[in-house]
Design an enzyme around this catalytic site. Structure first.
Site, short mmCIF file in Angstrom:
data_model
loop_
_atom_site.label_atom_id
_atom_site.label_comp_id
_atom_site.label_asym_id
_atom_site.label_seq_id
_atom_site.Cartn_x
_atom_site.Cartn_y
_atom_site.Cartn_z
N LYS A 66 0.80 -1.22 0.00
CA LYS A 66 0.00 0.00 0.00
C LYS A 66 0.84 1.28 0.00
O LYS A 66 0.36 2.34 -0.42
CB LYS A 66 -0.93 0.01 1.21
CG LYS A 66 -2.03 -1.04 1.18
CD LYS A 66 -3.16 -0.63 0.26
CE LYS A 66 -4.38 -1.55 0.43
NZ LYS A 66 -5.51 -1.10 -0.41
N SER B 289 -8.80 -0.77 6.82
CA SER B 289 -8.72 -1.73 7.92
C SER B 289 -7.31 -1.87 8.46
O SER B 289 -7.09 -2.50 9.47
CB SER B 289 -9.21 -3.11 7.44
OG SER B 289 -8.36 -3.61 6.41
N GLY C 94 -10.25 -4.49 -2.66
CA GLY C 94 -10.83 -3.37 -3.40
C GLY C 94 -10.40 -3.34 -4.85
O GLY C 94 -10.99 -2.64 -5.66
N GLY D 264 -7.32 -2.41 -6.12
CA GLY D 264 -6.30 -1.45 -6.53
C GLY D 264 -5.01 -2.12 -7.01
O GLY D 264 -4.44 -1.73 -8.04
N GLU E 26 -9.16 -14.42 -4.28
CA GLU E 26 -10.05 -13.95 -3.22
C GLU E 26 -10.37 -15.06 -2.24
O GLU E 26 -10.32 -16.25 -2.61
CB GLU E 26 -11.37 -13.46 -3.82
CG GLU E 26 -11.30 -12.25 -4.70
CD GLU E 26 -12.67 -11.90 -5.26
OE1 GLU E 26 -13.22 -10.85 -4.88
OE2 GLU E 26 -13.20 -12.69 -6.07
N ALA F 232 -16.90 -13.25 0.30
CA ALA F 232 -15.77 -12.35 0.08
C ALA F 232 -15.27 -12.37 -1.35
O ALA F 232 -14.53 -11.48 -1.77
CB ALA F 232 -14.61 -12.72 1.03
N LYS G 82 10.27 -19.26 5.65
CA LYS G 82 10.68 -18.42 6.78
C LYS G 82 10.30 -16.96 6.57
O LYS G 82 11.02 -16.04 6.98
CB LYS G 82 12.19 -18.54 7.04
CG LYS G 82 12.74 -19.96 6.98
CD LYS G 82 12.00 -20.93 7.89
CE LYS G 82 12.54 -22.36 7.74
NZ LYS G 82 11.74 -23.36 8.49
#
Length: 362
Positions: free
Chosen positions: A81, A106, A215, A217, A237, A243, A309
């Site tokens: 993001k 969120s 969403g 993006g 998804e 969902a 890991k």
């Protein structure tokens, strides 16, 4: 919201321009491989694993899959993001910068925007659902943002955002439904295709990239960046409590605007935005969507943590689960492969406590 009249077109060239703009502020995250996960992905599932599905009684797929992982869990603020947030802020006018910024998220976009705003020295107001992970709330506050709680649905978040804008006149930076965000997220694909060719076994480049989709993006950004390159782009998804709105919307030809789900992949609980949908619904840009169960997400997450890991959050495990367990995707690769498949590990914003609770419930 930022002025849409200044929006760049959604093209590969625009993604390249976004990359140049944000390079001083982001990490060029590593690309890792895993012989173990590539082997598992290329091994037919047991017939019992297909019981109760549409593939029961059929011969399990035997695809040839060579996996490459783009590790956005190593990105600034712990997730992809940051790419979109830094690009959106770089595109603000001087007047918009002075007013500060607001968003709803969120967690991952919240942290990314808070970090980008702190870097620019401007206020950030972040509306976060009351059910957000406490660790994500605390980190967002630590970056200097003012956090305002809301209900869990998109409608409830947006209502609180409207109140904040009325009080502060801050500029809205949406978490996914804006061209600047989409172009910023697409920059990871430019790096991914270059990095894979430098790795033994990846000289042919990527035949496909699979990304999570909430969403939309990131998925629409990656699809925009890869258009015309010959690389197929797919979305992943969760299926829990509807969902998989994007997959279902594509099946009916209409975008689904409301999602109410408590999937463990909390970053993917939102419906696909209008602008991302315009990209994702074009089969020339996104070839398909696949969904996986909660148990499959947990199994994929455990494999990445234990075998590679790497600490990832559940949302990042969704495309891994598609490659390992979704029989539709696996049959496609069997028919057209072998393929070099790129998987985006979208973020690592979780805690040992959260992981412990997740697997204790298994």
């Amino acid at each position: 919201m930022t002025d849409s009249s200044r929006a760049f077109p959604l093209t590969r060239e625009a993604v390249q321009g976004a990359h140049q703009l944000i390079m001083p502020h982001i990490h060029r995250t590593p690309v890792f491989t895993s012989c173990t996960l590539s082997s598992l992905a290329s091994t037919p599932q047991s017939p019992t694993a297909l019981e109760g599905t549409a593939h029961e009684g059929h011969t399990p797929a035997h695809p040839g899959i060579n996996l490459f992982f783009k590790c956005e869990n190593y990105q600034r603020a712990g997730a992809f993001k940051s790419r979109g947030a830094f690009h959106a802020l770089a595109r603000l006018s001087d007047e918009e910068v002075q007013r500060g910024v607001v968003t709803h998220s969120s967690g991952n976009h919240a942290q990314a925007l808070a970090l980008a705003a702190r870097t620019r020295g401007i206020p950030a107001y972040v509306v976060m659902p009351a059910i957000s992970a406490p660790s994500k709330v605390s980190v967002t506050k630590a970056y200097g943002a003012s956090v305002i709680p809301s209900g869990p649905t998109s409608q409830e978040r947006e209502a609180v955002v409207a109140e904040v804008i009325q009080k502060t006149d801050a500029t809205l930076i949406p978490p996914y439904d804006h061209s600047d965000i989409i172009l910023g997220q697409g920059t990871m694909a430019l790096e991914f295709e270059e990095q894979v060719r430098e790795i033994p076994g990846g000289e042919q480049g990527l035949h496909a990239i699979v990304t999570p989709c909430g969403g939309g993006g990131m998925l629409s950004g990656v699809a925009t960046a890869m258009l015309g390159t010959g690389t197929h782009v797919f979305g992943a998804e969760p299926s829990f409590q509807g969902a998989d709105d994007c997959r279902r919307g594509l099946a009916t030809g209409s975008r689904i605007t409301t999602v109410k789900t408590l999937t463990i992949a909390d970053g993917l609980r939102t419906p696909v935005g209008e602008i991302p949908w315009s990209v994702i619904s074009d089969p020339a840009k996104v070839r398909g969507m696949f969904a996986v169960s909660e148990e499959e997400i947990k199994r994929a997450m455990a494999l990445v943590i234990e075998r590679m890991k790497l600490l990832i959050e559940p949302s990042a495990a969704v495309p891994v689960a598609v490659v390992l367990f979704n029989e539709e995707f696996r049959k496609l690769v069997q028919e057209e492969g072998p393929w070099n498949v790129g998987v985006v590990l979208s973020g690592g914003n979780t805690t040992l406590e959260a992981i412990g609770k997740l697997f204790a419930a298994s």
